[in-house]
Enzyme design. Structure first.
Site, mmCIF file in Angstrom:
data_model
loop_
_atom_site.group_PDB
_atom_site.id
_atom_site.type_symbol
_atom_site.label_atom_id
_atom_site.label_comp_id
_atom_site.label_asym_id
_atom_site.label_seq_id
_atom_site.Cartn_x
_atom_site.Cartn_y
_atom_site.Cartn_z
ATOM 1 N N HIS A 242 0.854 -1.198 0.000
ATOM 2 C CA HIS A 242 0.000 0.000 0.000
ATOM 3 C C HIS A 242 0.891 1.250 0.000
ATOM 4 O O HIS A 242 1.918 1.282 0.685
ATOM 5 C CB HIS A 242 -0.937 0.001 1.211
ATOM 6 C CG HIS A 242 -2.052 0.993 1.044
ATOM 7 N ND1 HIS A 242 -1.855 2.345 1.218
ATOM 8 C CD2 HIS A 242 -3.343 0.841 0.687
ATOM 9 C CE1 HIS A 242 -2.995 2.974 0.967
ATOM 10 N NE2 HIS A 242 -3.914 2.085 0.641
ATOM 11 N N GLU B 290 -3.934 1.812 -7.433
ATOM 12 C CA GLU B 290 -4.324 2.943 -6.581
ATOM 13 C C GLU B 290 -3.400 4.125 -6.855
ATOM 14 O O GLU B 290 -2.322 4.213 -6.253
ATOM 15 C CB GLU B 290 -4.203 2.561 -5.107
ATOM 16 C CG GLU B 290 -5.106 1.447 -4.667
ATOM 17 C CD GLU B 290 -5.463 1.553 -3.187
ATOM 18 O OE1 GLU B 290 -6.660 1.616 -2.882
ATOM 19 O OE2 GLU B 290 -4.552 1.601 -2.333
HETATM 20 P P1 13P Z 1 -9.892 6.068 0.037
HETATM 21 O O1 13P Z 1 -11.007 5.256 -0.544
HETATM 22 O O2 13P Z 1 -10.175 6.583 1.408
HETATM 23 O O3 13P Z 1 -9.410 7.093 -0.923
HETATM 24 O O4 13P Z 1 -8.652 5.050 0.242
HETATM 25 C C1 13P Z 1 -8.263 4.246 -0.795
HETATM 26 C C2 13P Z 1 -7.263 3.273 -0.298
HETATM 27 O O5 13P Z 1 -6.167 3.640 0.049
HETATM 28 C C3 13P Z 1 -7.675 1.877 -0.206
HETATM 29 O O6 13P Z 1 -6.584 1.050 0.003
#
Ligand code: 13P
Length: 250
Positions: free
Chosen positions: A99, A168
């Protein structure tokens, strides 16, 4: 969207206490009501709540995951860490790795690769997060970053079917900003091409994460070739989480 199972992974980050376990009641009822629909829900609460969550969901279709783990498979002198074996013993079947919030705190590609390796060996399914920062995007380095994160993260990993990729973009996490459909489709395609050409991973699941909410989900759900969503903030509220699922699958 594809017509396969759609994944909704709730990443609770460092939020939640014992009382939040009760919020699962609504979600469990929802899964019972829509049991014929093709979707999977996976909750990744903080370590302190894993066992309580598991007690609640063990007889349901909802699955459990950790948000990180150490690369040592079983145990060792690593203060503050949890091993993949420990995660598994709580009832978790999945683990989020790489992450950006952890990469940002100094987690290296090599550590991520070792964590993936041990987790898969311990029988966990890995959700590997990748994505470029705003600076990298502005410098048009997105493809290069995705390539590096995939190649280094999955270096010598066997059993690729236990890996799901979560794209992401760092600039969309917690910001309320999501990529345009065009940009997202392009980057998902790039990721699939890299996986296919560079590591012979032919049928990967690729999710999107970053500011997914009840307002943008209908639009995001139109995007081709996404297998689901990794959801932070909006997943902590049962009603919002259910609405996101409903708007995608119903
Ligand atoms: P948000 O949905 O709060 O933007 O976070 C995304 C995330 O980091 C999921 O791993």
């Amino acid at each position: 969207m594809t017509n396969k199972y759609i994944y909704f992974i709730a990443n609770w980050k460092m939020y939640g206490d014992l009382k939040s376990v009760n919020s699962l009641n609504k979600v469990i009822n929802f899964t019972k009501k829509y049991k014929k629909k093709k979707f999977k829900l996976i909750y990744c609460p903080p370590y302190t709540l894993l066992e309580s969550f598991y007690k609640k969901i063990k007889r349901t279709k909802i699955e459990l995951g950790g948000q990180n783990c150490h690369f040592e498979p079983s145990s060792g002198p690593y203060t503050g860490s949890i091993s993949p074996t420990m995660l598994k013993k709580t009832g978790a079947k999945h683990v989020i790795l790489g992450h950006s919030e952890n990469r940002n705190e100094g987690e290296t590609e090599q550590q991520i690769n070792k964590k993936i390796n041990s987790s898969v060996k311990c029988g966990l399914k890995v959700i590997l997060c990748i994505g470029e920062t705003l600076v990298q995007k502005k410098k048009k380095k997105t493809k290069q970053i995705l390539l590096r994160q995939i190649i280094k993260g999955l270096y010598k990993i066997k059993n690729l079917n236990n890996i799901t990729i979560a794209y992401e973009p760092v600039w969309s996490i917690g910001t309320g900003v999501v990529p345009s459909n065009h940009e997202l489709e392009k980057n998902i395609k790039t990721i699939r091409n890299i996986l296919k050409k560079n590591i012979k991973f032919k049928r990967p699941k690729v999710l999107y994460g970053g500011s997914v909410n009840i307002k943008n989900i209908r639009n995001l759900a139109r995007i081709k070739d996404i297998d689901g969503f990794l959801i932070g903030g909006a997943s902590q509220n049962a009603k919002k989480f259910i609405d996101i699922v409903k708007k995608t699958i119903i």
